[in-house]
Design a protein around this motif. Structure first.
Motif, short mmCIF file in Angstrom:
data_model
loop_
_atom_site.label_atom_id
_atom_site.label_comp_id
_atom_site.label_asym_id
_atom_site.label_seq_id
_atom_site.Cartn_x
_atom_site.Cartn_y
_atom_site.Cartn_z
N GLU A 171 78.00 23.41 63.28
CA GLU A 171 79.36 23.76 62.84
C GLU A 171 79.31 24.60 61.57
N ARG A 172 78.49 24.21 60.62
CA ARG A 172 78.35 24.95 59.36
C ARG A 172 77.88 26.38 59.63
N SER A 173 76.84 26.50 60.45
CA SER A 173 76.29 27.83 60.77
C SER A 173 77.29 28.68 61.56
N PHE A 174 78.04 28.05 62.44
CA PHE A 174 79.05 28.72 63.24
C PHE A 174 80.08 29.40 62.33
N LEU A 234 72.93 30.28 67.95
CA LEU A 234 73.33 28.88 68.05
C LEU A 234 73.42 28.41 69.50
N PHE A 235 73.39 29.35 70.43
CA PHE A 235 73.59 29.04 71.85
C PHE A 235 72.26 28.98 72.60
N ALA A 236 72.19 28.09 73.58
CA ALA A 236 71.05 28.02 74.49
C ALA A 236 71.07 29.26 75.38
N LYS A 264 83.87 15.95 64.47
CA LYS A 264 83.46 14.80 65.27
C LYS A 264 82.15 15.14 65.97
N VAL A 265 81.15 14.26 65.80
CA VAL A 265 79.82 14.49 66.35
C VAL A 265 79.36 13.24 67.07
N THR A 266 78.75 13.43 68.24
CA THR A 266 78.08 12.33 68.92
C THR A 266 76.66 12.77 69.25
N ALA A 267 75.78 11.79 69.35
CA ALA A 267 74.39 12.07 69.74
C ALA A 267 73.91 10.92 70.61
N ASP A 268 73.25 11.26 71.70
CA ASP A 268 72.69 10.26 72.60
C ASP A 268 71.42 10.85 73.20
N GLY A 269 70.29 10.52 72.57
CA GLY A 269 69.02 11.09 73.03
C GLY A 269 68.98 12.57 72.72
N ASP A 270 68.75 13.38 73.75
CA ASP A 270 68.67 14.83 73.52
C ASP A 270 69.96 15.56 73.89
N ARG A 271 71.06 14.82 73.95
CA ARG A 271 72.37 15.42 74.26
C ARG A 271 73.38 14.94 73.23
N GLY A 272 74.41 15.75 73.03
CA GLY A 272 75.45 15.37 72.09
C GLY A 272 76.69 16.21 72.29
N THR A 273 77.69 15.92 71.45
CA THR A 273 78.93 16.67 71.47
C THR A 273 79.32 17.01 70.04
N LEU A 274 80.15 18.02 69.92
CA LEU A 274 80.61 18.46 68.62
C LEU A 274 82.03 19.00 68.78
N HIS A 275 82.93 18.54 67.91
CA HIS A 275 84.30 19.04 67.88
C HIS A 275 84.61 19.44 66.45
N PHE A 276 85.23 20.60 66.29
CA PHE A 276 85.67 21.04 64.97
C PHE A 276 86.85 21.98 65.09
N ILE A 305 66.72 21.33 72.54
CA ILE A 305 65.85 22.14 73.39
C ILE A 305 64.70 22.63 72.53
N ASP A 306 63.49 22.27 72.93
CA ASP A 306 62.29 22.63 72.16
C ASP A 306 62.43 22.22 70.69
N GLY A 307 63.00 21.03 70.47
CA GLY A 307 63.11 20.47 69.13
C GLY A 307 64.28 21.00 68.30
N ARG A 308 65.14 21.83 68.89
CA ARG A 308 66.26 22.41 68.15
C ARG A 308 67.56 22.14 68.89
N TRP A 309 68.60 21.75 68.15
CA TRP A 309 69.91 21.52 68.74
C TRP A 309 70.61 22.85 68.97
N LEU A 310 71.06 23.08 70.22
CA LEU A 310 71.73 24.33 70.59
C LEU A 310 72.99 24.03 71.40
N ILE A 311 73.93 24.94 71.36
CA ILE A 311 75.16 24.81 72.14
C ILE A 311 74.84 25.15 73.59
N THR A 312 75.21 24.25 74.50
CA THR A 312 75.03 24.51 75.92
C THR A 312 76.35 24.84 76.60
#
Length: 172
Positions: free
Chosen positions: A52-55, A70-72, A117-129, A154-161
């Protein structure tokens, strides 16, 4: 008899030594204690929030490479009803055609942290701003939008899917 007794004692010592070695090397633990999982989740939530900050920084600076980064690779973006695109090239094109990237637009992208609002569950998550675009020339709010994102590690980095833009209402 003495040889049999000594052999049995030696066998027990070997078994005990192997067990002690295995346990001390982590063989008795899967390395995922509750505290380690909680720390990892907190780290993931923080990393996702940095999207969100980088966006907002990318929009404010009109840095298209930062935004697209920031995008996959196969991410989708929905920028209005029936306006869904796929892949970084199409996402880049949409952003470059947006009013935020127009040469005559001088906006600062503000983002109220309390609405994040941020959620994380393993290697997936959500973001709302939300995005409150302030016209630098007039000091007035030029636009209000929101983003609802699915993210993946993805490859150790969080990206927007998946990015879905939406409208929002400014409430005080």
């Amino acid at each position: 008899m003495k040889t049999l007794l000594m052999g049995g004692a030696l066998a027990i010592l070997v078994v005990v030594a192997v067990l002690v070695l295995a346990l001390s090397a982590g063989g008795g633990s899967n390395g995922n204690s509750a505290s380690e999982r909680a720390m990892q989740k907190e780290a993931d939530i923080y990393a996702i929030s940095q999207i969100e900050r980088s966006f907002h920084e990318a929009i404010s600076k009109k840095n298209i490479d930062q935004m697209v980064g920031l995008f996959a690779p196969n991410a989708t973006g929905t920028f209005g009803p029936g306006k869904t695109v796929t892949g970084k090239d199409q996402i880049r094109t949409v952003w470059l055609k947006s009013k935020a990237w127009a040469p005559t637009t001088h906006w600062l992208s503000d983002h109220p942290a309390y609405k994040l609002k941020v959620t994380a569950d393993g290697d997936r998550g959500t973001l709302h701003f939300e995005c409150h675009f302030i016209d630098v020339d007039t000091g007035k709010i030029a636009a209000l939008t929101a983003g609802n994102l699915d993210v993946s590690k993805i490859d150790g980095r969080w990206l927007i899917t998946n990015f879905v833009g939406s409208t929002t209402e400014l409430k005080i």
